[in-house]
Design an enzyme around this catalytic site. Structure first.
Site, mmCIF file in Angstrom:
data_model
loop_
_atom_site.group_PDB
_atom_site.id
_atom_site.type_symbol
_atom_site.label_atom_id
_atom_site.label_comp_id
_atom_site.label_asym_id
_atom_site.label_seq_id
_atom_site.Cartn_x
_atom_site.Cartn_y
_atom_site.Cartn_z
ATOM 1 N N ARG A 5 -13.645 -8.468 1.736
ATOM 2 C CA ARG A 5 -12.225 -8.193 1.483
ATOM 3 C C ARG A 5 -11.409 -9.453 1.760
ATOM 4 N NH1 ARG A 5 -10.174 -3.061 1.757
ATOM 5 N NH2 ARG A 5 -8.313 -4.108 0.988
ATOM 6 N N GLN A 31 -10.157 -3.779 -3.134
ATOM 7 C CA GLN A 31 -11.453 -3.299 -2.649
ATOM 8 C C GLN A 31 -12.535 -3.526 -3.698
ATOM 9 O OE1 GLN A 31 -12.312 -1.745 0.467
ATOM 10 N NE2 GLN A 31 -14.312 -2.271 -0.359
ATOM 11 N N CYS A 64 -16.427 1.689 0.794
ATOM 12 C CA CYS A 64 -15.211 0.916 1.072
ATOM 13 C C CYS A 64 -14.762 1.061 2.528
ATOM 14 C CB CYS A 64 -14.103 1.331 0.125
ATOM 15 S SG CYS A 64 -13.628 3.069 0.256
ATOM 16 N N ARG A 92 0.879 -1.181 0.000
ATOM 17 C CA ARG A 92 0.000 0.000 0.000
ATOM 18 C C ARG A 92 0.903 1.213 0.000
ATOM 19 N NH1 ARG A 92 -5.263 1.422 3.587
ATOM 20 N NH2 ARG A 92 -6.096 0.049 1.969
ATOM 21 N N ASP A 149 -17.054 7.435 -1.583
ATOM 22 C CA ASP A 149 -15.789 7.324 -0.847
ATOM 23 C C ASP A 149 -15.491 8.701 -0.256
ATOM 24 O OD1 ASP A 149 -13.336 6.422 0.122
ATOM 25 O OD2 ASP A 149 -12.313 6.543 -1.810
ATOM 26 N N HIS A 192 -7.445 0.886 -6.315
ATOM 27 C CA HIS A 192 -7.629 0.018 -5.150
ATOM 28 C C HIS A 192 -8.310 -1.274 -5.622
ATOM 29 C CE1 HIS A 192 -7.831 -1.228 -1.141
ATOM 30 N NE2 HIS A 192 -8.659 -0.345 -0.610
HETATM 31 N N1 NVA Z 1 -9.819 6.912 -1.298
HETATM 32 C C1 NVA Z 1 -9.488 6.424 0.011
HETATM 33 C C2 NVA Z 1 -9.764 4.962 0.120
HETATM 34 C C3 NVA Z 1 -9.491 4.360 1.456
HETATM 35 C C4 NVA Z 1 -9.756 2.890 1.512
HETATM 36 C C5 NVA Z 1 -8.027 6.720 0.302
HETATM 37 O O1 NVA Z 1 -7.186 6.534 -0.578
HETATM 38 O O2 NVA Z 1 -7.723 7.169 1.423
HETATM 39 N N1 CP Z 2 -11.194 0.011 2.571
HETATM 40 C C1 CP Z 2 -9.921 -0.112 2.975
HETATM 41 O O1 CP Z 2 -9.003 -0.353 2.185
HETATM 42 O O2 CP Z 2 -9.757 -0.001 4.318
HETATM 43 P P1 CP Z 2 -8.384 0.169 5.104
HETATM 44 O O3 CP Z 2 -7.815 1.522 4.698
HETATM 45 O O4 CP Z 2 -8.776 0.116 6.537
HETATM 46 O O5 CP Z 2 -7.452 -0.927 4.723
#
Ligand code: NVA
Ligand code: CP
Length: 304
Positions: free
Chosen positions: A288, A132, A260, A102, A220, A129
């Site tokens: 997930r 997700q 998500c 990540r 989101d 992502h």
């Molecule tokens: N768009 C959000 C998704 C989190 C799962 C982010 O990147 O923070």
């Molecule tokens: N939706 C998602 O990816 O959650 P986290 O940021 O908690 O991993």
């Protein structure tokens, strides 16, 4: 399938194959059938951003598959002190059987796959992502039975989630609509991709128009990880880009609402809509685990 770097890389058949295996693994887990398909394998999990769902579901998933997972925070890795990803990739390839990462730049994930010799899974970048969205698709199919004739609508920032949902939704055969402010549209590469799906994709800045007759509504956060400093600006820009009772009423009567998570109640979704659709949203979160286990088996498990 060697890696999972982005939805754009997957064919429809590969997506459906992952979802079918995810359903199978979920069934086995619910019925107490052990499935150690990755016995003795180790996944390294590099996190340059926070996570609740991704971290826990990958770690538990590896355990349930008979393997183990290592949490590698960028605060502790040399990558956080500037060791190049090319070197990190080659070193980790000597110890591990797979890497989940990540991070911010999509290029970093692509480079990890290019320079390493083991499977790489994208656990979120600024661009996309995919894990997700595979869980989202799994949940939609679980509730609706199939993707045929469905309209999926995303409301909010044209961010990593929007980019992946558009690709995943169109590839499995749904119509996709998106409502976003003009300066916050999805990535140009994604908009170019939609040109292969004439009549199936709609983009507007009108929330109710996008939500009209939708079978699935998604949203989101207005400010993603890494955009904390833009929070105040974004609160102004995204005002109204919210799933609320009026938006739900514009959709089909049996509309699903997905998020998500983490959710910001009162911003991109109201508390009442989130609670009314909590079963779907937390099934989505649970999925997930199942969807990622399927990905892990596909990329790390040979022909299983
Ligand atoms: N768009 C959000 C998704 C989190 C799962 C982010 O990147 O923070
Ligand atoms: N939706 C998602 O990816 O959650 P986290 O940021 O908690 O991993």
């Amino acid at each position: 399938m060697k890696h999972l770097l982005k939805m754009l890389d997957l064919s429809k058949e590969e997506i459906i194959g992952i979802l079918n295996l995810a359903d199978q693994l979920k069934y086995e887990q619910k019925h107490g059938i052990k499935h150690p398909r990755l016995q003795g394998k180790t996944l390294g999990m590099i996190f340059q951003k926070s996570s609740t769902r991704t971290r826990v579901s990958f770690e538990v998933g590896m355990y349930q598959l008979g393997g183990s997972a290592l949490f590698l925070s960028s605060h502790d890795l040399q990558i956080g002190r500037g060791e190049p990803v090319q070197d990190t990739a080659r070193v980790l390839s000597r110890f591990l059987d797979g890497i989940m990462i990540r991070t911010y730049a999509q290029q970093e994930v692509e480079d990890l796959a290019k320079y390493g010799s083991i499977p790489v899974i994208n656990g979120l970048t600024d661009f996309c992502h995919p894990c997700q969205v595979l869980a989202d698709l799994m949940t939609i199919r679980e509730y609706k039975g199939s993707f045929d004739g469905l309209k999926m609508c995303y409301i909010g920032d044209g961010n990593n989630m929007a980019n992946s949902l558009i690709v995943g939704g169109l590839k499995v055969g749904m119509k996709v609509s998106i409502a976003c402010p003009k300066d916050y549209q999805p990535d140009a590469q994604i908009l170019a991709f939609t040109e292969d799906y004439p009549g199936k994709f709609q983009m507007t800045d009108n929330v109710l128009e996008a939500a009209k007759d939708a079978d699935v509504l998604l949203t989101d956060v207005w400010a993603s990880m890494g955009q904390e400093e833009e929070k105040a600006l974004r609160e102004k820009v995204f005002d109204g880009y919210q799933i609320n009772a009026e938006v739900v009423a514009a959709a089909k009567r049996d509309v699903m609402v997905l998020h998500c998570l983490p959710a910001h109640r009162g911003e991109e979704i109201t508390a009442d809509v989130l609670e009314a659709h909590a079963d779907e949203i937390f099934d989505e979160a649970e999925n997930r685990l199942h969807a990622q286990k399927a990905v892990l088996v596909k990329v790390m498990g040979g022909n299983q």
